[in-house]
Design a protein around this motif. Structure first.
Motif, PDB file in Angstrom:
ATOM      1  N   ILE A 183      77.717  20.338  33.594  1.00 27.80           N
ATOM      2  CA  ILE A 183      77.226  21.711  33.674  1.00 27.80           C
ATOM      3  C   ILE A 183      76.970  22.210  32.254  1.00 27.80           C
ATOM      4  O   ILE A 183      77.886  22.230  31.421  1.00 27.80           O
ATOM      5  CB  ILE A 183      78.267  22.640  34.348  1.00 27.80           C
ATOM      6  CG1 ILE A 183      78.569  22.196  35.778  1.00 27.80           C
ATOM      7  CG2 ILE A 183      77.798  24.088  34.304  1.00 27.80           C
ATOM      8  CD1 ILE A 183      77.499  22.512  36.779  1.00 27.80           C
ATOM      9  N   ALA A 184      75.733  22.587  31.957  1.00 27.61           N
ATOM     10  CA  ALA A 184      75.421  23.116  30.627  1.00 27.61           C
ATOM     11  C   ALA A 184      76.171  24.424  30.408  1.00 27.61           C
ATOM     12  O   ALA A 184      76.196  25.279  31.287  1.00 27.61           O
ATOM     13  CB  ALA A 184      73.925  23.344  30.496  1.00 27.61           C
ATOM     14  N   TYR A 185      76.784  24.567  29.238  1.00 33.53           N
ATOM     15  CA  TYR A 185      77.530  25.799  28.979  1.00 33.53           C
ATOM     16  C   TYR A 185      76.934  26.627  27.841  1.00 33.53           C
ATOM     17  O   TYR A 185      77.386  27.745  27.581  1.00 33.53           O
ATOM     18  CB  TYR A 185      79.004  25.502  28.698  1.00 33.53           C
ATOM     19  CG  TYR A 185      79.276  24.664  27.465  1.00 33.53           C
ATOM     20  CD1 TYR A 185      79.427  25.256  26.214  1.00 33.53           C
ATOM     21  CD2 TYR A 185      79.398  23.282  27.557  1.00 33.53           C
ATOM     22  CE1 TYR A 185      79.682  24.494  25.086  1.00 33.53           C
ATOM     23  CE2 TYR A 185      79.657  22.510  26.441  1.00 33.53           C
ATOM     24  CZ  TYR A 185      79.802  23.120  25.204  1.00 33.53           C
ATOM     25  OH  TYR A 185      80.045  22.360  24.089  1.00 33.53           O
ATOM     26  N   VAL A 186      75.928  26.114  27.171  1.00 35.59           N
ATOM     27  CA  VAL A 186      75.227  26.884  26.145  1.00 35.59           C
ATOM     28  C   VAL A 186      73.790  26.374  26.103  1.00 35.59           C
ATOM     29  O   VAL A 186      73.549  25.171  26.204  1.00 35.59           O
ATOM     30  CB  VAL A 186      75.906  26.749  24.761  1.00 35.59           C
ATOM     31  CG1 VAL A 186      76.029  25.294  24.347  1.00 35.59           C
ATOM     32  CG2 VAL A 186      75.149  27.549  23.696  1.00 35.59           C
ATOM     33  N   VAL A 187      72.837  27.275  26.017  1.00 37.46           N
ATOM     34  CA  VAL A 187      71.428  26.878  25.988  1.00 37.46           C
ATOM     35  C   VAL A 187      70.705  27.554  24.831  1.00 37.46           C
ATOM     36  O   VAL A 187      71.138  28.588  24.318  1.00 37.46           O
ATOM     37  CB  VAL A 187      70.695  27.223  27.307  1.00 37.46           C
ATOM     38  CG1 VAL A 187      71.268  26.437  28.466  1.00 37.46           C
ATOM     39  CG2 VAL A 187      70.736  28.713  27.589  1.00 37.46           C
ATOM     40  N   GLU A 188      69.604  26.942  24.437  1.00 39.02           N
ATOM     41  CA  GLU A 188      68.722  27.501  23.418  1.00 39.02           C
ATOM     42  C   GLU A 188      67.286  27.318  23.894  1.00 39.02           C
ATOM     43  O   GLU A 188      67.013  26.508  24.780  1.00 39.02           O
ATOM     44  CB  GLU A 188      68.935  26.799  22.076  1.00 39.02           C
ATOM     45  CG  GLU A 188      70.320  27.009  21.488  1.00 39.02           C
ATOM     46  CD  GLU A 188      70.553  26.180  20.236  1.00 39.02           C
ATOM     47  OE1 GLU A 188      70.907  26.766  19.198  1.00 39.02           O
ATOM     48  OE2 GLU A 188      70.388  24.952  20.303  1.00 39.02           O
ATOM     49  N   SER A 189      66.391  28.059  23.291  1.00 42.20           N
ATOM     50  CA  SER A 189      64.976  27.973  23.665  1.00 42.20           C
ATOM     51  C   SER A 189      64.124  27.770  22.423  1.00 42.20           C
ATOM     52  O   SER A 189      64.470  28.238  21.336  1.00 42.20           O
ATOM     53  CB  SER A 189      64.520  29.262  24.364  1.00 42.20           C
ATOM     54  OG  SER A 189      65.248  29.500  25.537  1.00 42.20           O
ATOM     55  N   TYR A 190      63.014  27.065  22.608  1.00 47.58           N
ATOM     56  CA  TYR A 190      62.040  27.004  21.529  1.00 47.58           C
ATOM     57  C   TYR A 190      60.640  27.147  22.105  1.00 47.58           C
ATOM     58  O   TYR A 190      60.408  26.960  23.300  1.00 47.58           O
ATOM     59  CB  TYR A 190      62.178  25.733  20.686  1.00 47.58           C
ATOM     60  CG  TYR A 190      61.861  24.418  21.357  1.00 47.58           C
ATOM     61  CD1 TYR A 190      60.576  23.878  21.310  1.00 47.58           C
ATOM     62  CD2 TYR A 190      62.850  23.684  22.002  1.00 47.58           C
ATOM     63  CE1 TYR A 190      60.285  22.655  21.893  1.00 47.58           C
ATOM     64  CE2 TYR A 190      62.571  22.455  22.588  1.00 47.58           C
ATOM     65  CZ  TYR A 190      61.286  21.944  22.532  1.00 47.58           C
ATOM     66  OH  TYR A 190      61.002  20.732  23.113  1.00 47.58           O
ATOM     67  N   GLY A 191      59.724  27.526  21.235  1.00 45.18           N
ATOM     68  CA  GLY A 191      58.343  27.757  21.632  1.00 45.18           C
ATOM     69  C   GLY A 191      57.535  28.087  20.392  1.00 45.18           C
ATOM     70  O   GLY A 191      57.843  27.617  19.292  1.00 45.18           O
ATOM     71  N   LEU A 192      56.523  28.902  20.559  1.00 47.69           N
ATOM     72  CA  LEU A 192      55.738  29.377  19.420  1.00 47.69           C
ATOM     73  C   LEU A 192      56.168  30.806  19.111  1.00 47.69           C
ATOM     74  O   LEU A 192      55.978  31.714  19.929  1.00 47.69           O
ATOM     75  CB  LEU A 192      54.245  29.338  19.726  1.00 47.69           C
ATOM     76  CG  LEU A 192      53.592  27.965  19.766  1.00 47.69           C
ATOM     77  CD1 LEU A 192      52.126  28.077  20.166  1.00 47.69           C
ATOM     78  CD2 LEU A 192      53.705  27.261  18.411  1.00 47.69           C
ATOM     79  N   ILE A 193      56.770  30.991  17.948  1.00 46.69           N
ATOM     80  CA  ILE A 193      57.124  32.334  17.498  1.00 46.69           C
ATOM     81  C   ILE A 193      55.850  32.980  16.964  1.00 46.69           C
ATOM     82  O   ILE A 193      55.092  32.366  16.207  1.00 46.69           O
ATOM     83  CB  ILE A 193      58.219  32.279  16.423  1.00 46.69           C
ATOM     84  CG1 ILE A 193      59.472  31.592  16.991  1.00 46.69           C
ATOM     85  CG2 ILE A 193      58.558  33.680  15.931  1.00 46.69           C
ATOM     86  CD1 ILE A 193      60.564  31.340  15.963  1.00 46.69           C
ATOM     87  N   VAL A 194      55.619  34.223  17.378  1.00 46.25           N
ATOM     88  CA  VAL A 194      54.351  34.899  17.083  1.00 46.25           C
ATOM     89  C   VAL A 194      54.582  36.143  16.231  1.00 46.25           C
ATOM     90  O   VAL A 194      55.455  36.957  16.535  1.00 46.25           O
ATOM     91  CB  VAL A 194      53.645  35.321  18.391  1.00 46.25           C
ATOM     92  CG1 VAL A 194      52.286  35.956  18.088  1.00 46.25           C
ATOM     93  CG2 VAL A 194      53.491  34.145  19.338  1.00 46.25           C
ATOM     94  N   ASN A 195      53.793  36.273  15.175  1.00 42.53           N
ATOM     95  CA  ASN A 195      53.714  37.525  14.423  1.00 42.53           C
ATOM     96  C   ASN A 195      52.694  38.401  15.152  1.00 42.53           C
ATOM     97  O   ASN A 195      51.479  38.217  15.005  1.00 42.53           O
ATOM     98  CB  ASN A 195      53.277  37.248  12.982  1.00 42.53           C
ATOM     99  CG  ASN A 195      53.197  38.506  12.132  1.00 42.53           C
ATOM    100  OD1 ASN A 195      52.866  39.588  12.618  1.00 42.53           O
ATOM    101  ND2 ASN A 195      53.482  38.371  10.839  1.00 42.53           N
ATOM    102  N   LYS A 196      53.188  39.316  15.971  1.00 47.10           N
ATOM    103  CA  LYS A 196      52.313  40.124  16.822  1.00 47.10           C
ATOM    104  C   LYS A 196      51.389  41.026  16.009  1.00 47.10           C
ATOM    105  O   LYS A 196      50.265  41.318  16.431  1.00 47.10           O
ATOM    106  CB  LYS A 196      53.158  40.960  17.784  1.00 47.10           C
ATOM    107  CG  LYS A 196      53.861  40.140  18.845  1.00 47.10           C
ATOM    108  CD  LYS A 196      54.993  40.894  19.526  1.00 47.10           C
ATOM    109  CE  LYS A 196      54.528  42.149  20.220  1.00 47.10           C
ATOM    110  NZ  LYS A 196      55.655  42.829  20.909  1.00 47.10           N
ATOM    111  N   THR A 197      51.855  41.453  14.846  1.00 46.01           N
ATOM    112  CA  THR A 197      51.034  42.332  14.006  1.00 46.01           C
ATOM    113  C   THR A 197      49.798  41.600  13.503  1.00 46.01           C
ATOM    114  O   THR A 197      48.673  42.124  13.565  1.00 46.01           O
ATOM    115  CB  THR A 197      51.859  42.858  12.819  1.00 46.01           C
ATOM    116  OG1 THR A 197      53.026  43.521  13.314  1.00 46.01           O
ATOM    117  CG2 THR A 197      51.044  43.825  11.979  1.00 46.01           C
TER     118      THR A 197
END
Length: 325
Positions: free
Chosen positions: A30-44
Protein backbone atom coordinates in the motif's frame (compact mmCIF):
# COMPACT_ATOMS: atom_id res chain seq x y z
CA UNK A 1 6.59 -13.00 2.34
CA UNK A 2 4.06 -10.21 1.73
CA UNK A 3 0.61 -10.21 3.28
CA UNK A 4 -2.33 -9.72 0.90
CA UNK A 5 -4.22 -6.51 1.76
CA UNK A 6 -7.30 -7.55 -0.24
CA UNK A 7 -10.44 -6.86 1.78
CA UNK A 8 -8.71 -4.70 4.41
CA UNK A 9 -10.03 -1.34 5.58
CA UNK A 10 -6.88 0.54 4.59
CA UNK A 11 -7.14 -0.64 0.98
CA UNK A 12 -10.58 0.96 0.80
CA UNK A 13 -9.16 4.25 2.05
CA UNK A 14 -6.89 4.74 -0.98
CA UNK A 15 -7.95 7.50 -3.37
CA UNK A 16 -6.97 5.40 -6.39
CA UNK A 17 -6.32 1.72 -7.11
CA UNK A 18 -3.10 2.87 -8.78
CA UNK A 19 -1.57 3.19 -5.32
CA UNK A 20 -2.01 -0.52 -4.56
CA UNK A 21 1.00 -2.68 -5.46
CA UNK A 22 -0.38 -5.84 -7.01
CA UNK A 23 0.88 -9.26 -8.02
CA UNK A 24 -1.96 -10.67 -10.06
CA UNK A 25 -5.07 -10.24 -7.93
CA UNK A 26 -3.13 -10.02 -4.66
CA UNK A 27 -2.41 -6.59 -3.13
CA UNK A 28 1.04 -6.89 -1.58
CA UNK A 29 1.78 -3.25 -0.82
CA UNK A 30 0.00 0.00 0.00
CA UNK A 31 1.56 3.31 -1.07
CA UNK A 32 1.85 5.64 1.91
CA UNK A 33 3.33 8.73 0.25
CA UNK A 34 2.92 10.00 -3.31
CA UNK A 35 4.36 12.71 -5.51
CA UNK A 36 3.36 14.11 -8.88
CA UNK A 37 5.24 15.42 -11.86
CA UNK A 38 4.23 17.11 -15.09
CA UNK A 39 4.86 20.38 -16.87
CA UNK A 40 5.13 23.30 -14.47
CA UNK A 41 3.74 26.39 -16.19
CA UNK A 42 4.50 30.08 -15.76
CA UNK A 43 0.93 31.25 -16.32
CA UNK A 44 1.95 34.90 -16.63
CA UNK A 45 4.31 34.21 -19.53
CA UNK A 46 1.79 31.88 -21.13
CA UNK A 47 -0.80 34.65 -21.00
CA UNK A 48 1.69 37.10 -22.54
CA UNK A 49 1.99 34.65 -25.42
CA UNK A 50 -1.79 34.75 -25.81
CA UNK A 51 -2.74 31.45 -24.18
CA UNK A 52 -4.03 29.95 -20.94
CA UNK A 53 -3.55 26.49 -19.44
CA UNK A 54 -7.09 25.67 -20.58
CA UNK A 55 -5.84 25.94 -24.17
CA UNK A 56 -3.54 22.95 -23.62
CA UNK A 57 -5.52 19.71 -23.42
CA UNK A 58 -3.45 17.46 -25.70
CA UNK A 59 -0.05 16.98 -27.29
CA UNK A 60 -1.30 18.73 -30.42
CA UNK A 61 -2.27 21.75 -28.32
CA UNK A 62 1.08 21.77 -26.52
CA UNK A 63 2.98 21.53 -29.81
CA UNK A 64 0.98 24.37 -31.33
CA UNK A 65 1.61 26.65 -28.34
CA UNK A 66 5.30 25.77 -27.99
CA UNK A 67 6.10 26.24 -31.66
CA UNK A 68 4.19 29.53 -31.77
CA UNK A 69 6.20 30.81 -28.81
CA UNK A 70 9.42 29.76 -30.56
CA UNK A 71 8.36 31.55 -33.75
CA UNK A 72 7.89 34.73 -31.70
CA UNK A 73 10.76 34.16 -29.25
CA UNK A 74 12.59 37.37 -30.14
CA UNK A 75 9.42 39.41 -29.82
CA UNK A 76 8.23 37.74 -26.60
CA UNK A 77 11.60 37.57 -24.88
CA UNK A 78 11.25 34.01 -23.61
CA UNK A 79 11.29 30.40 -24.80
CA UNK A 80 8.73 27.64 -24.54
CA UNK A 81 10.76 25.13 -22.48
CA UNK A 82 13.61 25.33 -20.03
CA UNK A 83 16.73 23.43 -21.05
CA UNK A 84 16.34 19.65 -21.05
CA UNK A 85 19.68 19.26 -19.33
CA UNK A 86 21.36 15.89 -19.77
CA UNK A 87 23.91 16.43 -17.02
CA UNK A 88 23.66 13.84 -14.24
CA UNK A 89 21.76 16.29 -12.03
CA UNK A 90 18.98 16.59 -14.60
CA UNK A 91 18.93 13.67 -17.04
CA UNK A 92 16.70 11.57 -14.74
CA UNK A 93 13.86 13.84 -15.82
CA UNK A 94 14.06 12.37 -19.33
CA UNK A 95 15.67 8.91 -19.08
CA UNK A 96 13.35 7.97 -16.20
CA UNK A 97 10.43 10.35 -15.73
CA UNK A 98 9.71 11.11 -19.38
CA UNK A 99 10.52 7.51 -20.37
CA UNK A 100 7.83 6.40 -17.93
CA UNK A 101 5.09 7.63 -20.26
CA UNK A 102 5.66 5.31 -23.24
CA UNK A 103 6.13 2.46 -20.77
CA UNK A 104 2.88 3.30 -18.98
CA UNK A 105 0.87 3.47 -22.18
CA UNK A 106 2.35 0.21 -23.50
CA UNK A 107 1.46 -1.51 -20.25
CA UNK A 108 -2.06 -0.09 -20.46
CA UNK A 109 -2.50 -1.23 -24.05
CA UNK A 110 -1.22 -4.73 -23.30
CA UNK A 111 -2.97 -4.97 -19.91
CA UNK A 112 0.25 -5.83 -18.08
CA UNK A 113 2.14 -4.43 -15.12
CA UNK A 114 5.67 -5.36 -16.14
CA UNK A 115 7.57 -7.11 -18.90
CA UNK A 116 11.00 -8.54 -19.63
CA UNK A 117 10.67 -7.50 -23.28
CA UNK A 118 9.40 -3.96 -23.86
CA UNK A 119 8.14 -3.52 -27.43
CA UNK A 120 8.57 0.24 -27.71
CA UNK A 121 5.06 0.71 -29.06
CA UNK A 122 5.00 4.41 -28.23
CA UNK A 123 8.61 5.42 -28.81
CA UNK A 124 7.57 7.61 -31.75
CA UNK A 125 5.54 9.59 -29.21
CA UNK A 126 8.52 9.68 -26.85
CA UNK A 127 10.55 11.13 -29.73
CA UNK A 128 7.85 13.70 -30.48
CA UNK A 129 7.77 15.11 -26.95
CA UNK A 130 11.57 15.03 -26.57
CA UNK A 131 11.96 16.79 -29.93
CA UNK A 132 9.45 19.39 -28.79
CA UNK A 133 11.49 20.02 -25.65
CA UNK A 134 14.88 20.33 -27.30
CA UNK A 135 13.80 22.30 -30.38
CA UNK A 136 11.76 24.91 -28.48
CA UNK A 137 14.12 25.59 -25.62
CA UNK A 138 16.23 28.28 -24.01
CA UNK A 139 19.32 26.83 -25.70
CA UNK A 140 20.42 24.85 -28.72
CA UNK A 141 20.09 21.05 -28.50
CA UNK A 142 23.85 20.68 -28.84
CA UNK A 143 24.33 22.48 -25.50
CA UNK A 144 22.15 20.14 -23.45
CA UNK A 145 24.91 17.71 -22.47
CA UNK A 146 26.34 20.30 -20.09
CA UNK A 147 23.09 21.76 -18.80
CA UNK A 148 22.23 20.99 -15.17
CA UNK A 149 19.10 20.74 -13.07
CA UNK A 150 19.96 24.09 -11.49
CA UNK A 151 20.25 25.65 -14.95
CA UNK A 152 16.75 24.54 -15.83
CA UNK A 153 15.24 25.73 -12.55
CA UNK A 154 17.06 29.06 -12.71
CA UNK A 155 15.85 29.66 -16.27
CA UNK A 156 12.30 29.13 -15.06
CA UNK A 157 12.77 31.39 -12.04
CA UNK A 158 14.24 34.10 -14.27
CA UNK A 159 11.23 34.04 -16.58
CA UNK A 160 13.17 32.67 -19.53
CA UNK A 161 10.69 29.88 -20.34
CA UNK A 162 7.02 28.99 -19.96
CA UNK A 163 7.30 25.24 -19.30
CA UNK A 164 9.51 23.29 -16.90
CA UNK A 165 9.22 19.52 -16.55
CA UNK A 166 9.50 18.64 -12.90
CA UNK A 167 7.50 17.58 -9.87
CA UNK A 168 5.61 18.59 -6.77
CA UNK A 169 8.89 18.43 -4.82
CA UNK A 170 9.98 21.60 -6.65
CA UNK A 171 7.23 23.72 -5.09
CA UNK A 172 9.34 25.14 -2.25
CA UNK A 173 12.15 25.97 -4.71
CA UNK A 174 9.83 28.01 -6.92
CA UNK A 175 7.76 29.92 -4.37
CA UNK A 176 8.31 32.28 -1.49
CA UNK A 177 10.34 35.48 -1.26
CA UNK A 178 11.57 36.77 -4.62
CA UNK A 179 9.94 33.83 -6.43
CA UNK A 180 6.49 32.91 -7.70
CA UNK A 181 3.12 33.20 -6.00
CA UNK A 182 0.68 30.32 -6.36
CA UNK A 183 -1.45 32.28 -8.81
CA UNK A 184 1.53 32.49 -11.19
CA UNK A 185 1.93 28.72 -11.47
CA UNK A 186 0.18 25.56 -12.60
CA UNK A 187 1.10 21.98 -13.35
CA UNK A 188 -0.37 20.27 -16.39
CA UNK A 189 -0.04 16.69 -17.68
CA UNK A 190 2.80 15.69 -20.00
CA UNK A 191 0.85 14.89 -23.13
CA UNK A 192 2.54 12.66 -25.71
CA UNK A 193 -0.40 12.07 -28.05
CA UNK A 194 -1.51 8.69 -26.71
CA UNK A 195 -4.73 7.52 -25.12
CA UNK A 196 -7.68 9.63 -24.02
CA UNK A 197 -5.82 12.85 -23.36
CA UNK A 198 -8.99 14.58 -22.18
CA UNK A 199 -8.93 12.26 -19.18
CA UNK A 200 -5.18 12.23 -18.55
CA UNK A 201 -3.93 13.42 -15.19
CA UNK A 202 -0.50 14.13 -13.79
CA UNK A 203 2.17 11.46 -13.42
CA UNK A 204 1.44 10.53 -9.83
CA UNK A 205 2.91 7.66 -7.93
CA UNK A 206 5.44 6.39 -5.48
CA UNK A 207 8.27 4.01 -4.84
CA UNK A 208 7.36 3.79 -1.13
CA UNK A 209 4.99 1.09 0.12
CA UNK A 210 3.82 -0.44 3.37
CA UNK A 211 4.15 -4.23 3.34
CA UNK A 212 3.40 -6.73 6.10
CA UNK A 213 5.15 -10.05 6.67
CA UNK A 214 2.51 -12.70 6.05
CA UNK A 215 4.40 -15.12 8.28
CA UNK A 216 4.12 -12.86 11.34
CA UNK A 217 1.79 -13.82 14.17
CA UNK A 218 -1.89 -13.10 13.34
CA UNK A 219 -2.16 -10.70 16.27
CA UNK A 220 0.91 -8.79 15.06
CA UNK A 221 -0.49 -8.57 11.54
CA UNK A 222 -3.76 -7.20 12.92
CA UNK A 223 -1.97 -4.73 15.19
CA UNK A 224 0.02 -3.47 12.21
CA UNK A 225 -3.12 -3.11 10.10
CA UNK A 226 -4.82 -1.22 12.94
CA UNK A 227 -1.87 1.14 13.33
CA UNK A 228 -1.35 2.03 9.68
CA UNK A 229 -5.10 2.46 9.22
CA UNK A 230 -5.11 4.84 12.20
CA UNK A 231 -2.22 6.77 10.60
CA UNK A 232 -4.29 7.56 7.51
CA UNK A 233 -7.80 7.93 8.94
CA UNK A 234 -7.52 9.69 12.31
CA UNK A 235 -7.00 13.43 12.70
CA UNK A 236 -3.89 12.89 14.83
CA UNK A 237 -2.43 10.35 12.43
CA UNK A 238 -3.05 12.30 9.24
CA UNK A 239 -1.75 15.49 10.84
CA UNK A 240 1.45 13.72 11.89
CA UNK A 241 1.90 12.31 8.39
CA UNK A 242 1.37 15.71 6.75
CA UNK A 243 3.00 18.15 9.15
CA UNK A 244 5.58 16.18 11.13
CA UNK A 245 6.72 13.90 8.31
CA UNK A 246 5.93 16.16 5.37
CA UNK A 247 4.18 13.38 3.47
CA UNK A 248 1.45 13.69 0.87
CA UNK A 249 -0.61 10.58 1.52
CA UNK A 250 -2.95 8.99 -1.06
CA UNK A 251 -5.85 8.45 1.33
CA UNK A 252 -9.35 9.90 1.53
CA UNK A 253 -8.86 11.62 4.89
CA UNK A 254 -5.51 13.22 4.05
CA UNK A 255 -4.86 16.71 5.41
CA UNK A 256 -4.97 19.39 2.74
CA UNK A 257 -1.49 20.25 1.55
CA UNK A 258 -0.09 23.75 1.22
CA UNK A 259 1.69 22.60 -1.94
CA UNK A 260 -0.12 24.00 -5.00
CA UNK A 261 0.92 21.11 -7.23
CA UNK A 262 -0.39 18.55 -4.75
CA UNK A 263 -3.71 20.38 -4.58
CA UNK A 264 -3.88 20.46 -8.36
CA UNK A 265 -3.31 16.72 -8.53
CA UNK A 266 -6.24 16.29 -6.12
CA UNK A 267 -8.35 18.51 -8.37
CA UNK A 268 -7.47 16.40 -11.39
CA UNK A 269 -8.51 13.26 -9.50
CA UNK A 270 -11.76 14.87 -8.35
CA UNK A 271 -12.51 15.81 -11.97
CA UNK A 272 -12.15 12.17 -13.02
CA UNK A 273 -8.71 12.48 -14.58
CA UNK A 274 -6.65 9.29 -14.56
CA UNK A 275 -3.15 9.63 -13.10
CA UNK A 276 -0.26 8.19 -15.09
CA UNK A 277 1.27 5.65 -12.72
CA UNK A 278 4.97 5.43 -11.94
CA UNK A 279 6.48 2.34 -13.54
CA UNK A 280 10.08 3.03 -12.54
CA UNK A 281 10.33 -0.16 -10.45
CA UNK A 282 9.85 -2.20 -13.63
CA UNK A 283 12.78 -0.57 -15.42
CA UNK A 284 15.43 -3.29 -15.54
CA UNK A 285 18.42 -1.48 -14.03
CA UNK A 286 20.28 1.77 -13.47
CA UNK A 287 22.53 0.78 -16.36
CA UNK A 288 19.49 0.70 -18.65
CA UNK A 289 18.62 4.25 -17.62
CA UNK A 290 22.20 5.41 -18.09
CA UNK A 291 22.50 3.87 -21.56
CA UNK A 292 19.20 5.47 -22.54
CA UNK A 293 20.39 8.80 -21.18
CA UNK A 294 23.60 8.56 -23.21
CA UNK A 295 21.64 7.80 -26.38
CA UNK A 296 19.30 10.74 -25.77
CA UNK A 297 22.26 13.06 -25.17
CA UNK A 298 23.98 11.98 -28.39
CA UNK A 299 20.73 12.33 -30.31
CA UNK A 300 20.15 15.86 -29.00
CA UNK A 301 23.71 16.83 -29.91
CA UNK A 302 23.27 15.55 -33.47
CA UNK A 303 25.90 12.86 -32.91
CA UNK A 304 23.53 9.91 -32.75
CA UNK A 305 20.29 8.79 -34.34
CA UNK A 306 16.88 8.09 -32.86
CA UNK A 307 17.44 4.46 -33.85
CA UNK A 308 20.19 4.43 -31.22
CA UNK A 309 17.65 5.61 -28.64
CA UNK A 310 15.21 2.89 -29.68
CA UNK A 311 17.97 0.28 -29.46
CA UNK A 312 18.93 1.42 -25.96
CA UNK A 313 15.29 1.39 -24.91
CA UNK A 314 14.14 -1.92 -26.42
CA UNK A 315 17.24 -4.08 -26.87
CA UNK A 316 18.83 -2.70 -23.72
CA UNK A 317 15.70 -3.55 -21.74
CA UNK A 318 15.79 -7.17 -22.91
CA UNK A 319 19.52 -7.61 -22.34
CA UNK A 320 19.40 -6.10 -18.84
CA UNK A 321 16.50 -8.35 -17.87
CA UNK A 322 18.39 -11.33 -19.29
CA UNK A 323 21.22 -10.59 -16.86
CA UNK A 324 18.73 -10.84 -14.00
CA UNK A 325 17.95 -14.42 -15.01
Amino acid sequence: YCYDFTGTEILGELTSDNYALKDGDAVLGIAYVVESYGLIVNKTLLQKAGYTVEDIQSFADLKKVAEDITARKAELGFAAFTSAGMDGSSDWRFKTHLANLPIYFEYQADNIGTTKAIKGTYLDNYKAIFDLYINNSTCEPSALAGKTGDDSRNEFLAGEAVFYQNGSWEYSQLTGENAFADEDLAMIPIYIGVGDEAKQGLCTGTENYWCINKDAKPEDIQATLDFITWCVTSETGTKAMAEDMGFVIPFKNAQESENLFVRQDAEYLAAGKVPVSWNFPTMPSENWKNELGSALTSYAAGMGSWDDVVKAFVDGWASEYALLG
